[in-house]
Write an enzyme that holds these catalytic residues in place. Structure first.
Site, PDB file in Angstrom:
ATOM      1  N   ASP A   1      55.503  76.532  34.417  1.00  0.00           N
ATOM      2  CA  ASP A   1      56.663  75.683  34.102  1.00  0.00           C
ATOM      3  C   ASP A   1      56.096  74.536  33.259  1.00  0.00           C
ATOM      4  O   ASP A   1      55.520  73.595  33.797  1.00  0.00           O
ATOM      5  CB  ASP A   1      57.290  75.154  35.395  1.00  0.00           C
ATOM      6  CG  ASP A   1      58.478  74.251  35.116  1.00  0.00           C
ATOM      7  OD1 ASP A   1      59.125  74.409  34.057  1.00  0.00           O
ATOM      8  OD2 ASP A   1      58.758  73.379  35.959  1.00  0.00           O
TER       9      ASP A   1
ATOM     10  N   GLU B   1      58.457  79.459  31.589  1.00  0.00           N
ATOM     11  CA  GLU B   1      59.864  79.063  31.604  1.00  0.00           C
ATOM     12  C   GLU B   1      60.230  78.532  30.231  1.00  0.00           C
ATOM     13  O   GLU B   1      59.544  77.694  29.657  1.00  0.00           O
ATOM     14  CB  GLU B   1      60.123  78.023  32.698  1.00  0.00           C
ATOM     15  CG  GLU B   1      61.602  77.849  32.942  1.00  0.00           C
ATOM     16  CD  GLU B   1      61.924  77.320  34.342  1.00  0.00           C
ATOM     17  OE1 GLU B   1      61.330  77.814  35.323  1.00  0.00           O
ATOM     18  OE2 GLU B   1      62.774  76.428  34.448  1.00  0.00           O
TER      19      GLU B   1
ATOM     20  N   ASP C   1      57.824  71.438  40.183  1.00  0.00           N
ATOM     21  CA  ASP C   1      57.167  72.151  39.089  1.00  0.00           C
ATOM     22  C   ASP C   1      56.338  73.316  39.612  1.00  0.00           C
ATOM     23  O   ASP C   1      56.248  74.364  38.979  1.00  0.00           O
ATOM     24  CB  ASP C   1      56.276  71.183  38.308  1.00  0.00           C
ATOM     25  CG  ASP C   1      57.012  69.896  37.984  1.00  0.00           C
ATOM     26  OD1 ASP C   1      57.516  69.756  36.869  1.00  0.00           O
ATOM     27  OD2 ASP C   1      57.109  69.035  38.883  1.00  0.00           O
TER      28      ASP C   1
END
Lengths: 189, 189
Positions: free
Chosen positions: B7, B66, B139
């Site tokens: 992420d 992501e 995260d």
């Protein structure tokens, strides 16, 4: 003072290495790195490979990079961000001092107007550096312009010896008689 | 199949390495890389150093990252872009296959709903992987979720042996009895 100017982008990334030699500025190398394809990762790897070649060939001490304009759209910001992330990583790994300039700062530095059109930037880059023709594509001209902007700011900010700062004003005055606003900014000796 | 989920972010970059072992998924390592400071370049260098350590320690074959949401603002897009540029460069340089997933795809994969709130993602990541607690910060949970999403998609897309695809449905069904939508997607043996 040897500076690498970069106008970051994924499809086209302009670069230029300029060196101040006494009162003159020499363009040691410049161009635009093109990448294409569906996948972003190999394009960033290609960009990194080409930039490492530039760094190895010219060994600049500083990076001047064009900062994204905040009126850009999100998709543009994302891909310019990806390319600039790679550029900044390589700069850090090669020990270059990094300075970012906004497009208006760059335009102001080379044309005397922060809102000058692209063609004027290209024209002035050609004139200031005594090039045979206007650099193309515009990404190359923009990279040359941000490198020139940095040499100007570095001189003015006193990060160079005082003599260098005033000789910089000298070369701008000599090279660009049509840009009095810029030459004046350097102050006299 | 060993996948690194990321992420991406400059201040906080979540990462997770998951491995499918037969019908089970093992979390080999996960966490969040924090960087701070005024200058972007050294922060990207720190991020790269830490990610290279993760790559060396766990040797994943694939990267699942992501993808930025396009309703983000331009400043966010720029810094997420810079961090993701570094992540993608390292992936290419280490020969990882890269797949990007949107936040709704990731949420759908782990909760059965593309619009699930963050807490639900954390809860399901904990449940699916049998972790002792909900991973924090978010995260880390998001990195685990995108890695899980990839193992799910990779199985469904038939890039694994057919047996692996159905055992994947098995582990999802076993691990997540509360997420029938997900388990069903894999198909039965």
């Amino acid at each position: 003072m040897r500076v690498l100017g970069v106008d970051p982008g994924l499809g086209r990334c302009g670069w230029a290495v300029l060196e101040r030699r006494g009162g003159r500025v020499a363009a040691l190398g410049y161009g635009t790195i093109h990448t294409d394809g569906e996948e972003v990762a190999p394009r960033l790897a290609e960009l990194a490979t080409r930039l490492r070649q530039v760094l190895a060939a010219h060994r600049p001490e500083a990076l001047a990079i064009e900062r994204l304009f905040f009126n850009a759209n999100v998709r543009t910001a994302m891909t310019v961000g990806q390319a600039s992330g790679v550029v900044l990583l390589l700069a850090a790994e090669h020990g270059l001092a990094v300075t970012a300039y906004t497009p208006p700062q760059v335009k102001q530095a080379v044309t005397g107007s922060g809102s000058a059109p692209k063609e004027q930037v290209g024209y002035m880059v050609k004139a200031l550096l005594g090039l045979a023709s206007v650099p193309a594509p515009a990404d190359t001209a923009d990279a040359l312009a941000v490198a020139l902007c940095h040499l100007n700011h570095a001189g003015l900010a006193g990060t160079e010896a005082a003599g260098a700062a005033s000789t910089e004003a000298d070369w701008l005055a000599r090279a660009a008689p049509t840009s009095p606003g810029l030459a004046r900014k350097g102050g006299g000796r």
